[in-house]
Write an enzyme that holds these catalytic residues in place. Structure first.
Site, mmCIF file in Angstrom:
data_model
loop_
_atom_site.group_PDB
_atom_site.id
_atom_site.type_symbol
_atom_site.label_atom_id
_atom_site.label_comp_id
_atom_site.label_asym_id
_atom_site.label_seq_id
_atom_site.Cartn_x
_atom_site.Cartn_y
_atom_site.Cartn_z
ATOM 1 N N ASN A 89 -11.713 37.155 19.054
ATOM 2 C CA ASN A 89 -12.830 36.207 19.173
ATOM 3 C C ASN A 89 -12.552 35.083 20.170
ATOM 4 O OD1 ASN A 89 -15.176 34.407 18.018
ATOM 5 N ND2 ASN A 89 -13.306 33.184 17.817
ATOM 6 N N TYR A 162 -17.640 34.377 33.376
ATOM 7 C CA TYR A 162 -17.848 34.564 31.933
ATOM 8 C C TYR A 162 -18.610 35.876 31.683
ATOM 9 C CZ TYR A 162 -19.259 33.482 27.110
ATOM 10 O OH TYR A 162 -19.459 33.520 25.741
ATOM 11 N N ILE A 195 -25.358 30.589 19.784
ATOM 12 C CA ILE A 195 -24.776 30.187 18.506
ATOM 13 C C ILE A 195 -24.352 28.717 18.590
ATOM 14 C CG2 ILE A 195 -23.063 30.747 16.735
ATOM 15 C CD1 ILE A 195 -24.852 33.170 17.352
HETATM 16 P P1 NDP Z 1 -15.549 27.429 20.639
HETATM 17 O O1 NDP Z 1 -15.337 26.800 21.978
HETATM 18 O O2 NDP Z 1 -16.255 26.677 19.594
HETATM 19 O O3 NDP Z 1 -14.118 27.901 20.049
HETATM 20 C C1 NDP Z 1 -13.254 28.634 20.853
HETATM 21 C C2 NDP Z 1 -12.075 29.072 20.017
HETATM 22 O O4 NDP Z 1 -11.200 29.851 20.853
HETATM 23 C C3 NDP Z 1 -11.259 27.893 19.497
HETATM 24 O O5 NDP Z 1 -10.786 28.202 18.211
HETATM 25 C C4 NDP Z 1 -10.100 27.836 20.487
HETATM 26 O O6 NDP Z 1 -8.936 27.322 19.879
HETATM 27 C C5 NDP Z 1 -9.894 29.290 20.817
HETATM 28 N N1 NDP Z 1 -9.202 29.502 22.081
HETATM 29 C C6 NDP Z 1 -9.632 29.125 23.321
HETATM 30 N N2 NDP Z 1 -8.718 29.465 24.239
HETATM 31 C C7 NDP Z 1 -7.712 30.086 23.563
HETATM 32 C C8 NDP Z 1 -6.485 30.661 23.964
HETATM 33 N N3 NDP Z 1 -6.092 30.673 25.242
HETATM 34 N N4 NDP Z 1 -5.666 31.187 23.017
HETATM 35 C C9 NDP Z 1 -6.036 31.158 21.704
HETATM 36 N N5 NDP Z 1 -7.193 30.628 21.269
HETATM 37 C C10 NDP Z 1 -8.017 30.092 22.197
HETATM 38 O O7 NDP Z 1 -16.265 28.822 20.952
HETATM 39 P P2 NDP Z 1 -17.274 29.678 20.061
HETATM 40 O O8 NDP Z 1 -16.848 29.659 18.645
HETATM 41 O O9 NDP Z 1 -18.638 29.320 20.443
HETATM 42 O O10 NDP Z 1 -17.001 31.123 20.684
HETATM 43 C C11 NDP Z 1 -16.179 32.094 20.066
HETATM 44 C C12 NDP Z 1 -16.380 33.417 20.808
HETATM 45 O O11 NDP Z 1 -17.743 33.784 20.731
HETATM 46 C C13 NDP Z 1 -16.027 33.343 22.294
HETATM 47 O O12 NDP Z 1 -15.431 34.550 22.700
HETATM 48 C C14 NDP Z 1 -17.382 33.177 22.951
HETATM 49 O O13 NDP Z 1 -17.393 33.658 24.270
HETATM 50 C C15 NDP Z 1 -18.238 34.024 22.028
HETATM 51 N N6 NDP Z 1 -19.656 33.721 22.071
HETATM 52 C C16 NDP Z 1 -20.117 32.465 21.780
HETATM 53 C C17 NDP Z 1 -21.480 32.212 21.824
HETATM 54 C C18 NDP Z 1 -22.068 30.877 21.507
HETATM 55 O O14 NDP Z 1 -23.282 30.711 21.714
HETATM 56 N N7 NDP Z 1 -21.310 29.904 20.999
HETATM 57 C C19 NDP Z 1 -22.427 33.248 22.217
HETATM 58 C C20 NDP Z 1 -21.831 34.523 22.496
HETATM 59 C C21 NDP Z 1 -20.499 34.733 22.415
HETATM 60 P P3 NDP Z 1 -8.298 25.901 20.330
HETATM 61 O O15 NDP Z 1 -9.423 24.927 20.435
HETATM 62 O O16 NDP Z 1 -7.353 25.621 19.220
HETATM 63 O O17 NDP Z 1 -7.656 26.224 21.615
#
Ligand code: NDP
Length: 258
Positions: A89, A162, A195
């Site tokens: 994720n 992206y 989302i």
């Molecule tokens: P957020 O930005 O809210 O959260 C991202 C998460 O990914 C955080 O927990 C962050 O952890 C973690 N993360 C980022 N970089 C790394 C890394 N290098 N290694 C490990 N962990 C990492 O994103 P969302 O919850 O919105 O998105 C989650 C997924 O869903 C993503 O893949 C996104 O592309 C996808 N998505 C989101 C949508 C949306 O509308 N929000 C729509 C469609 C898909 P930390 O902060 O601790 O680094």
């Protein structure tokens, strides 16, 4: 050997991954929650995962590096001894939205490294553990779940890297689903729409207006729990004759309309 099933959820320190980990914890899974943040910084966020009372560990690791991925696997195996579910994720948007005619190599490398390379190589490493487990643990039915996006097929010319990363995750899903079917491991793609998380907070007003004006047949923001519920369904075993399947969690965004 741990009797709970074990789920590794990347990007579980907040947003969608956090909701997925909380949902699976509620269902009895032991959880390895992964994020790059210091544990103290996200302790409050992790509380909803812990409150289920099942075994839990936080792995602070960068999924875009081999060392980070190895440390996640070591954490899961040392603490819990098995992996039943991997949810890829963790993901990022570009730091700066840039026109495709200006996008930099640095941003491309960063986004593909975190979103795509991590999904491929963590799946590869965990699949090799899962295929061993299938022969060793009675009744185990491992799953790999990749979180892509409507950006897998929707052009946004201000964040090409992206979109490319998410389109490629769709093929990663097909490839692993094909290769792992004979190993007893199913692979799924969950394709979220818009989302409500930190990722979309910077474009909230724009999306508020688009949704109100009918961008999606179901006129509301998706919530992280909507995605978590879909992950729960594919992990439940109710879709065990389906693999490589895409589940849209997008309020109907993908429907072509006239
Ligand atoms: P957020 O930005 O809210 O959260 C991202 C998460 O990914 C955080 O927990 C962050 O952890 C973690 N993360 C980022 N970089 C790394 C890394 N290098 N290694 C490990 N962990 C990492 O994103 P969302 O919850 O919105 O998105 C989650 C997924 O869903 C993503 O893949 C996104 O592309 C996808 N998505 C989101 C949508 C949306 O509308 N929000 C729509 C469609 C898909 P930390 O902060 O601790 O680094």
């Amino acid at each position: 050997m741990m009797t709970n099933r074990v789920a590794v959820v990347t990007g579980a320190s907040r947003g969608i991954g956090n909701a997925i980990a909380a949902k699976l914890a509620d269902e009895g899974y032991a959880i390895i929650a992964v994020g790059t943040s210091d544990m103290e910084k996200v302790a409050a966020n992790l509380q909803n995962i812990r409150q289920a009372g099942n075994p839990f560990a936080y792995a602070q690791a960068d999924v875009s590096t081999d060392a980070g991925r190895q440390s996640i696997i070591a954490c899961a195996l040392e603490k819990f001894g098995r992996i039943d579910v991997l949810v890829n994720n963790a993901g990022v948007a570009p730091k700066t939205r840039m026109d495709i005619l200006e996008t930099t190599e640095e941003s491309m490398d960063r986004v593909l490294g975190i979103n795509l390379k991590s999904t491929f190589f963590l799946s590869q490493a965990v699949a090799n553990i899962m295929r061993r487990e299938v022969g060793e643990i009675a009744g185990i039915a491992p799953k790999i779940v990749n979180i892509s996006s409507i950006s897998a097929y929707t052009s946004s010319t201000m964040r090409a890297e992206y979109c490319i990363s998410k389109a490629a995750i769709s093929m990663v899903t097909q490839l692993f689903a094909d290769r792992l079917a004979d190993e007893g491991i199913n692979v799924y793609e969950i394709r979220p729409g818009i989302i409500n998380t930190d990722m979309t907070s910077v474009v909230k007003e724009k999306y508020d207006a688009l949704i109100a004006n009918g961008l999606t047949p179901i006129k509301r923001w998706g919530q992280p729990v909507d995605v978590a519920n879909a992950v729960s369904v594919v992990c439940s075993g109710m879709l065990n004759f389906s693999t490589g399947e895409v589940i849209n969690v997008d309020g109907g965004f993908h429907i072509r309309r006239l």
